[in-house]
Each structure stands twice: as C-alpha cells, then as structure tokens.
Design a protein around this motif. Structure first.
Motif, PDB file in Angstrom:
ATOM      1  N   UNK A 262      40.156  51.138  44.838  1.00  0.00           N
ATOM      2  CA  UNK A 262      39.168  51.575  43.846  1.00  0.00           C
ATOM      3  C   UNK A 262      38.075  50.514  43.746  1.00  0.00           C
ATOM      4  N   UNK A 263      36.856  50.891  44.086  1.00  0.00           N
ATOM      5  CA  UNK A 263      35.744  49.937  44.140  1.00  0.00           C
ATOM      6  C   UNK A 263      34.939  49.840  42.846  1.00  0.00           C
ATOM      7  N   UNK A 264      35.042  50.834  41.981  1.00  0.00           N
ATOM      8  CA  UNK A 264      34.278  50.826  40.731  1.00  0.00           C
ATOM      9  C   UNK A 264      35.016  49.964  39.704  1.00  0.00           C
ATOM     10  N   UNK A 265      34.809  48.661  39.787  1.00  0.00           N
ATOM     11  CA  UNK A 265      35.538  47.740  38.909  1.00  0.00           C
ATOM     12  C   UNK A 265      34.660  46.534  38.585  1.00  0.00           C
ATOM     13  N   UNK A 266      34.772  46.061  37.352  1.00  0.00           N
ATOM     14  CA  UNK A 266      34.130  44.820  36.941  1.00  0.00           C
ATOM     15  C   UNK A 266      35.122  44.063  36.059  1.00  0.00           C
TER      16      UNK A 266
ATOM     17  N   UNK B 111      40.753  46.484  43.774  1.00  0.00           N
ATOM     18  CA  UNK B 111      40.074  46.774  45.039  1.00  0.00           C
ATOM     19  C   UNK B 111      41.076  46.995  46.173  1.00  0.00           C
ATOM     20  N   UNK B 112      42.152  46.221  46.177  1.00  0.00           N
ATOM     21  CA  UNK B 112      43.193  46.405  47.188  1.00  0.00           C
ATOM     22  C   UNK B 112      43.879  47.762  47.044  1.00  0.00           C
ATOM     23  N   UNK B 113      43.890  48.296  45.828  1.00  0.00           N
ATOM     24  CA  UNK B 113      44.480  49.617  45.579  1.00  0.00           C
ATOM     25  C   UNK B 113      43.520  50.741  45.974  1.00  0.00           C
TER      26      UNK B 113
ATOM     27  N   UNK C 104      46.021  52.234  34.896  1.00  0.00           N
ATOM     28  CA  UNK C 104      44.579  52.419  34.741  1.00  0.00           C
ATOM     29  C   UNK C 104      43.913  52.700  36.088  1.00  0.00           C
ATOM     30  N   UNK C 105      44.374  52.043  37.137  1.00  0.00           N
ATOM     31  CA  UNK C 105      43.827  52.294  38.477  1.00  0.00           C
ATOM     32  C   UNK C 105      44.089  53.740  38.880  1.00  0.00           C
TER      33      UNK C 105
ATOM     34  N   UNK D 252      42.012  37.917  39.753  1.00  0.00           N
ATOM     35  CA  UNK D 252      43.192  38.477  40.407  1.00  0.00           C
ATOM     36  C   UNK D 252      43.297  39.981  40.142  1.00  0.00           C
ATOM     37  N   UNK D 253      43.084  40.372  38.892  1.00  0.00           N
ATOM     38  CA  UNK D 253      43.174  41.788  38.527  1.00  0.00           C
ATOM     39  C   UNK D 253      42.119  42.597  39.274  1.00  0.00           C
ATOM     40  N   UNK D 254      40.903  42.078  39.356  1.00  0.00           N
ATOM     41  CA  UNK D 254      39.827  42.778  40.064  1.00  0.00           C
ATOM     42  C   UNK D 254      40.178  42.924  41.545  1.00  0.00           C
TER      43      UNK D 254
END
Length: 147
Positions: A86-90, A82-84, A22-23, A76-78
């Motif tokens: 991708x900043x657009x995450x909730x 972000x570590x990958x 998904x990322x 943890x998933x969020x």
C-alpha cells in the motif's frame, strides 16, 4: 467507504495488530493511511527508560531521544505498510498526551476512521488514567476500530 485512516503506532503488539488491520482496510477502500507516533516527556510515573535505548549512556537529551525513538517507530510502520503493498501512506510524530494528540491529528488530517490497538506501551498510564484506546473512543468524532 473511508478516504483517510489514522493509525496510532507505538511499536507495541496491539499497535502492530491495528496497523495490519488498517492496511487491509486501506487497501479495500483505496484510502490514504496516516500513521502517528505520539511521544511524551519522560516522567517516573508514566514510563521507563526501556523505550529509549541507552539514552543515559550516551548522555543525550531525553526529549531528543524520545523523539528519535518515535521517529524510528513511525518510519518502521510506514515501511511495513509499503512492504504490504500500500503506497498511500504518511507518517508523523507528535509530542503530547496520547489520546488527545491522536484525536487532534485525526481532525487535522481529516481522517474518517481511527484504527487503534487495545493495548499499547503505556501500561502504567492505562491503570491510572484509563487506556488510550478507551479515551480515543470517547473523544473521537469519527468511527474508531479497536483491535
């Protein structure tokens, strides 16, 4: 292509693979990634206490412990997203029946793709009722990618 991608995450290997995929897709589409961790009240038929680390030892409320374990998984998933890069995450946690809750969350957040692992932590439920991924594919009004 996709603007919002929903990923159910329970900490299992299948969910981890789905999150990674998904990322990748979210980066390609510049899509917002919505993570949901669904927890259920514990029953002897559905699950073991292994997911809830020491709940009975601490004497805690089991529902509160399940909610906290879900919060940890979602956080943890969020963090991993972000570590990958991708900043657009909730990330959200929800109580309820997993497949129906995932579908409801997809509708609520207006997601146009669901990426789900082929196997999660609910093996007993999968054998008795059909897997969550199978139910999601049957109930969803948007495309579902099973990883």
């Amino acid at each position: 292509m996709f603007t919002k991608i929903l990923v159910p995450y329970d900490g299992s290997n299948g969910a981890q693979l789905a999150l990674d995929r998904a990322v990748e897709m979210a980066k390609l589409c510049d899509a917002h990634l919505v993570i949901v961790t669904v927890y259920r009240h514990h029953s002897m038929l559905e699950a073991s206490l292994s997911m809830v680390r020491g709940a009975t030892e601490r004497g805690g409320n089991l529902d509160r412990e399940m909610r906290e374990a879900a919060r940890e998984a979602a956080d943890y998933a969020k963090k991993r997203v972000k570590e990958a890069g991708h900043e657009k995450v909730s990330a959200f946690i929800k109580a309820g029946q997993p497949a129906r809750t995932i579908i409801a969350m997809g509708k609520e957040k207006e997601c146009d793709l669901i990426v789900v692992g082929s196997r999660g932590l609910g093996a007993t439920e999968g054998y008795l009722l059909g897997s969550v991924s199978h139910k999601v594919t049957g109930l969803a009004n948007c495309p579902v990618l099973v990883v």
